[in-house]
Each structure stands twice: as C-alpha cells, then as structure tokens.
Design an enzyme around this catalytic site. Structure first.
Site, short mmCIF file in Angstrom:
data_model
loop_
_atom_site.label_atom_id
_atom_site.label_comp_id
_atom_site.label_asym_id
_atom_site.label_seq_id
_atom_site.Cartn_x
_atom_site.Cartn_y
_atom_site.Cartn_z
N CYS A 7 0.87 -1.18 0.00
CA CYS A 7 0.00 0.00 0.00
C CYS A 7 0.90 1.23 0.00
O CYS A 7 2.08 1.13 -0.36
CB CYS A 7 -0.96 -0.03 1.19
SG CYS A 7 -0.16 -0.01 2.81
N CYS A 27 -1.35 0.69 7.39
CA CYS A 27 -2.80 0.42 7.53
C CYS A 27 -3.22 -0.82 6.74
O CYS A 27 -3.51 -1.86 7.32
CB CYS A 27 -3.62 1.62 7.07
SG CYS A 27 -3.34 3.12 8.03
N ARG A 28 -3.28 -0.71 5.41
CA ARG A 28 -3.88 -1.77 4.60
C ARG A 28 -2.96 -2.96 4.37
O ARG A 28 -3.38 -4.11 4.54
CB ARG A 28 -4.32 -1.22 3.23
CG ARG A 28 -5.45 -0.23 3.32
CD ARG A 28 -5.59 0.55 2.02
NE ARG A 28 -4.47 1.47 1.82
CZ ARG A 28 -4.27 2.21 0.75
NH1 ARG A 28 -5.13 2.13 -0.26
NH2 ARG A 28 -3.23 3.04 0.67
N SER A 29 -1.72 -2.73 3.95
CA SER A 29 -0.90 -3.89 3.56
C SER A 29 -0.45 -4.75 4.75
O SER A 29 -0.41 -5.98 4.61
CB SER A 29 0.27 -3.50 2.66
OG SER A 29 1.16 -2.62 3.29
N ASP A 37 -7.72 3.84 0.77
CA ASP A 37 -6.88 4.36 1.85
C ASP A 37 -7.78 4.78 3.02
O ASP A 37 -8.62 5.65 2.86
CB ASP A 37 -6.12 5.56 1.28
CG ASP A 37 -5.18 6.19 2.28
OD1 ASP A 37 -5.29 5.89 3.48
OD2 ASP A 37 -4.35 7.01 1.86
N ASN A 40 2.32 1.45 4.35
CA ASN A 40 2.64 0.15 4.99
C ASN A 40 2.37 0.17 6.50
O ASN A 40 3.07 -0.48 7.26
CB ASN A 40 4.11 -0.26 4.71
CG ASN A 40 4.43 -1.71 5.06
OD1 ASN A 40 5.56 -2.00 5.47
ND2 ASN A 40 3.50 -2.62 4.93
P1 4NP Z 1 -1.71 2.77 4.13
O1 4NP Z 1 -2.40 4.09 4.72
O2 4NP Z 1 -1.18 3.14 2.76
O3 4NP Z 1 -2.85 1.81 4.03
O4 4NP Z 1 -0.64 2.35 5.11
C1 4NP Z 1 -1.75 5.31 4.82
C2 4NP Z 1 -0.87 5.56 5.84
C3 4NP Z 1 -0.26 6.78 5.96
C4 4NP Z 1 -0.53 7.78 5.04
C5 4NP Z 1 -1.41 7.53 3.99
C6 4NP Z 1 -2.02 6.30 3.87
N1 4NP Z 1 0.07 9.05 5.17
O5 4NP Z 1 -0.24 9.93 4.36
O6 4NP Z 1 0.91 9.25 6.08
#
Ligand code: 4NP
Length: 160
Positions: free
Chosen positions: A14, A19-21, A130, A17
């Site tokens: 993602c 939240c989702r992945s 996201d 790294n």
């Molecule tokens: P992820 O979510 O891609 O699922 O880990 C996010 C985590 C952090 C951010 C964006 C999406 N950020 O902008 O810091």
C-alpha cells in the site's frame, strides 16, 4: 530472509505500509495457517510505496481491527525495494495509485505478477481504499475486503 523458489512468495503493498498492507499480510498469513497451507508459501510480507512511516508498527486502528478478529499482526513498515521484484512471485497492491507506482519502479525483466489484490475479491470490489484519514469503519471494511480477496487468491492458485 531466505526465499524458497518452490514455494509462492507474496508481497502486499500500500502507500504507507501501516494500515492496509500489514492488515492484508496478517489476514492472508492467518488464512494460510488456518487452511494448513504453510508448506506452499515461502515469504508473506508487506511494504509501502512511500517511506513516511518506515520502522513504525501498524496504525493502532489497523492493529485493533485485526485484534478484534483474532488475527495477529507483527510488522514494521518498510519501503518497497527493487530487489522485491525478484524476490516475490506476487506483488499485490491496494489501489490504482499503488499499481502505477509499482509499475513505474519495476526493473526491466521482472517476472513478478503485479496486480490489485482486489482483483481476487469475489464481490468485485477491486479498490481497497486508503483508510488513513477516515473513521474506524473504513478499517473494518478493509478487513472484510482483504479476507475475501485472500480466499479468492488462494482459489486462483488452486489451493482451495
Ligand atoms: P496505508 O495508509 O497506505 O494503508 O498504510 C496510509 C498511511 C499513511 C498515510 C497515507 C495512507 N500518510 O499519508 O501518512
């Protein structure tokens, strides 16, 4: 980390790294254990296309959602590395932005399959959104999506 070429190596990707992945990695690894398929897989890992959160443990909302469903999570965020394209057979990402970033970074000649994880969702919900700036319900929705996609992916490999 040693990789076994006779086994399938899977990387979930993602943006951050956190939240989702890591959730996808944890859910998929738990399903592999639950279905006694550990022998068929080598490394199951996750990474981000961005480096903002390198070294961090998963977002508390992602971890809480996994905990609620009794799925253990154990990961520290890292960025996708060029060597991942040779080390992993499947690089499965969450949204179209991840997909274009992964394709742009891909070294020539990589044989890794780079695809949306949601392509394996039998409900056809291809994008795993996201959840970072949203509420907890987004994480629960992500959890349901990665659970369906994990089962769909195992079926596509003819392991179920
Ligand atoms: P992820 O979510 O891609 O699922 O880990 C996010 C985590 C952090 C951010 C964006 C999406 N950020 O902008 O810091």
């Amino acid at each position: 980390m040693s990789l076994c070429r006779d086994k399938v190596n899977v990387l979930f990707v993602c943006l951050g790294n956190i939240c989702r992945s890591p959730m996808a990695e944890a859910v998929f690894a738990a399903m592999v254990r639950q279905k006694n398929l550990q022998d068929r897989f080598g490394v199951i890992d996750s990474a981000g296309t961005a480096a903002y959160h390198v070294g961090e443990t998963p977002d508390s909302r992602s971890a809480a959602t996994c905990k609620k469903h009794n799925v253990p999570v154990n990961h520290h965020a890292r960025k996708v590395h060029k060597s991942d394209y040779n080390r992993f057979d499947y690089i499965l990402c969450m949204d179209t932005s991840n997909l274009s970033d992964l394709k742009a970074m891909a070294p020539a000649g990589t044989t890794a399959v780079i695809q949306l994880f949601g392509d394996f969702d039998p409900n056809g919900e291809r994008i795993i959104q996201d959840p970072y700036y949203g509420g907890r319900e987004g994480f629960e929705h992500n959890f349901q999506q990665v659970t369906r996609a994990s089962e769909g992916f195992l079926k596509s490999l003819r392991m179920l």
